[in-house]
Design a protein around this motif. Structure first.
Motif, PDB file in Angstrom:
ATOM      1  N   SER A  23       0.836  -1.211   0.000  1.00  0.00           N
ATOM      2  CA  SER A  23       0.000   0.000   0.000  1.00  0.00           C
ATOM      3  C   SER A  23       0.870   1.260   0.000  1.00  0.00           C
ATOM      4  O   SER A  23       0.401   2.338  -0.332  1.00  0.00           O
ATOM      5  CB  SER A  23      -0.972  -0.004   1.182  1.00  0.00           C
ATOM      6  N   ILE A  24       2.147   1.123   0.425  1.00  0.00           N
ATOM      7  CA  ILE A  24       3.126   2.192   0.203  1.00  0.00           C
ATOM      8  C   ILE A  24       4.375   1.541  -0.412  1.00  0.00           C
ATOM      9  O   ILE A  24       4.586   0.337  -0.273  1.00  0.00           O
ATOM     10  CB  ILE A  24       3.489   2.969   1.488  1.00  0.00           C
ATOM     11  N   SER A  25       5.178   2.342  -1.098  1.00  0.00           N
ATOM     12  CA  SER A  25       6.371   1.789  -1.760  1.00  0.00           C
ATOM     13  C   SER A  25       7.454   1.458  -0.730  1.00  0.00           C
ATOM     14  O   SER A  25       7.438   1.944   0.408  1.00  0.00           O
ATOM     15  CB  SER A  25       6.932   2.792  -2.775  1.00  0.00           C
ATOM     16  N   ILE A  26       8.404   0.637  -1.158  1.00  0.00           N
ATOM     17  CA  ILE A  26       9.539   0.292  -0.288  1.00  0.00           C
ATOM     18  C   ILE A  26      10.292   1.570   0.085  1.00  0.00           C
ATOM     19  O   ILE A  26      10.646   1.792   1.241  1.00  0.00           O
ATOM     20  CB  ILE A  26      10.477  -0.702  -0.999  1.00  0.00           C
ATOM     21  N   ARG A  27      10.519   2.399  -0.911  1.00  0.00           N
ATOM     22  CA  ARG A  27      11.268   3.647  -0.668  1.00  0.00           C
ATOM     23  C   ARG A  27      10.569   4.515   0.380  1.00  0.00           C
ATOM     24  O   ARG A  27      11.210   5.011   1.308  1.00  0.00           O
ATOM     25  CB  ARG A  27      11.408   4.395  -1.999  1.00  0.00           C
ATOM     26  N   GLU A  28       9.273   4.688   0.235  1.00  0.00           N
ATOM     27  CA  GLU A  28       8.543   5.524   1.195  1.00  0.00           C
ATOM     28  C   GLU A  28       8.567   4.897   2.584  1.00  0.00           C
ATOM     29  O   GLU A  28       8.817   5.577   3.584  1.00  0.00           O
ATOM     30  CB  GLU A  28       7.089   5.716   0.738  1.00  0.00           C
ATOM     31  N   GLY A  29       8.315   3.587   2.639  1.00  0.00           N
ATOM     32  CA  GLY A  29       8.249   2.896   3.933  1.00  0.00           C
ATOM     33  C   GLY A  29       9.566   2.935   4.690  1.00  0.00           C
ATOM     34  O   GLY A  29       9.612   3.302   5.868  1.00  0.00           O
ATOM     35  N   VAL A  30      10.653   2.575   4.008  1.00  0.00           N
ATOM     36  CA  VAL A  30      11.962   2.546   4.663  1.00  0.00           C
ATOM     37  C   VAL A  30      12.388   3.961   5.061  1.00  0.00           C
ATOM     38  O   VAL A  30      12.894   4.192   6.162  1.00  0.00           O
ATOM     39  CB  VAL A  30      13.019   1.878   3.753  1.00  0.00           C
ATOM     40  N   GLY A  31      12.162   4.913   4.156  1.00  0.00           N
ATOM     41  CA  GLY A  31      12.507   6.307   4.464  1.00  0.00           C
ATOM     42  C   GLY A  31      11.779   6.818   5.690  1.00  0.00           C
ATOM     43  O   GLY A  31      12.373   7.446   6.584  1.00  0.00           O
TER      44      GLY A  31
ATOM     45  N   VAL B 260      10.044  -8.992  -0.572  1.00  0.00           N
ATOM     46  CA  VAL B 260       9.324  -8.056  -1.424  1.00  0.00           C
ATOM     47  C   VAL B 260      10.283  -7.244  -2.313  1.00  0.00           C
ATOM     48  O   VAL B 260       9.934  -6.889  -3.438  1.00  0.00           O
ATOM     49  CB  VAL B 260       8.406  -7.149  -0.566  1.00  0.00           C
ATOM     50  N   THR B 261      11.507  -6.985  -1.835  1.00  0.00           N
ATOM     51  CA  THR B 261      12.453  -6.207  -2.656  1.00  0.00           C
ATOM     52  C   THR B 261      12.979  -7.017  -3.844  1.00  0.00           C
ATOM     53  O   THR B 261      13.604  -6.456  -4.744  1.00  0.00           O
ATOM     54  CB  THR B 261      13.660  -5.719  -1.828  1.00  0.00           C
ATOM     55  N   ASP B 262      12.735  -8.320  -3.841  1.00  0.00           N
ATOM     56  CA  ASP B 262      13.243  -9.186  -4.918  1.00  0.00           C
ATOM     57  C   ASP B 262      12.170  -9.564  -5.943  1.00  0.00           C
ATOM     58  O   ASP B 262      12.471 -10.208  -6.947  1.00  0.00           O
ATOM     59  CB  ASP B 262      13.821 -10.481  -4.313  1.00  0.00           C
ATOM     60  N   PHE B 263      10.921  -9.170  -5.697  1.00  0.00           N
ATOM     61  CA  PHE B 263       9.810  -9.602  -6.548  1.00  0.00           C
ATOM     62  C   PHE B 263      10.024  -9.249  -8.015  1.00  0.00           C
ATOM     63  O   PHE B 263       9.911 -10.096  -8.895  1.00  0.00           O
ATOM     64  CB  PHE B 263       8.485  -8.975  -6.080  1.00  0.00           C
TER      65      PHE B 263
END
Length: 220
Positions: free
Chosen positions: A44-52, A172-175
């Motif tokens: 529901s949010i991108s990896i970049r947004e979530g990790v940031g 999820v980062t490898d999908f």
């Protein structure tokens, strides 16, 4: 002419037994971190947004604590050193493609024989009041997933005509990268994705399993 084998290997939960970003958050417990993890996994949010946003919850005054915990908490999955030796002996290029952060990825990998320019990960800035994550390897024009560290952009730099591309990962980062390569070595939820999409994959528990399978594939 045979294609050169090249491996793109994830770091968190793959080279390491644990997911270091989640481990850091669980340890320091900044309010709201768990909801962000859920949103990333649910896409529901991108990896970049979530990790940031997760790291922005941690004050830079705790930098040393965060760095020390991240480095000393790491457990390397069995067989990793042996896989690197196998790649060297068999002329297989090995790249680390990590959604992790430089302050723990580089120190942890420094004991292994991997050139620094073969390690892709996110950056960090501790100069403000809270930790800021930097994204030196963001998505190219072919990817619109806001990955943060875009594995597909790196993989696309190696043509399938010249390279036999192999991805090792778990999450999820490898999908997206798994959909591009010729062979996937998968753990955890990446196994389910590979099954669902009918990708060419092999499940593994440790790197000894991967060495054994690479040997079998070499004979075919």
């Amino acid at each position: 002419m045979s294609r050169k084998r090249i491996i793109f290997c994830d770091f968190d939960g793959t080279i390491t037994v644990n997911d270091n970003i989640v481990a850091i958050m669980k340890h320091f417990q900044p309010p709201g971190w768990d909801r962000l993890v859920e949103q990333v996994l649910a896409k529901s949010i991108s990896i970049r947004e979530g990790v940031g946003r997760m790291f922005a919850l941690l004050p830079t005054s705790r930098k040393q604590e965060v760095v020390d915990y991240a480095i000393h908490n790491v457990v390397i999955r069995p067989g990793f050193k042996e896989l690197l030796a196998y790649c060297k002996d068999n002329d297989i290029e090995f790249y680390v493609t990590s959604g992790g952060i430089d302050f723990f990825v580089y120190p942890v990998l420094s004991e292994f024989d991997i050139p620094k320019d073969h390690i892709y990960c996110n950056g960090s800035d501790f100069s403000g009041s809270h930790i800021e994550i930097l994204w030196p390897h963001s998505c190219d024009e072919h990817c619109h997933n806001d990955c943060g560290m875009c594995k597909t952009a790196i993989i696309r730099g190696y043509s399938p005509e010249a390279y036999e591309r192999i991805l090792i990962g778990d999450s999820v980062t490898d999908f997206e990268g798994a959909k591009l390569v010729e062979t996937v070595f998968a753990r955890s939820i990446l196994v389910d994705l590979c099954k669902d999409l009918g990708l060419n994959y092999y499940a593994f528990e440790d790197f000894h399993d991967i060495i054994k399978q690479l040997e079998e594939l070499k004979v075919k």
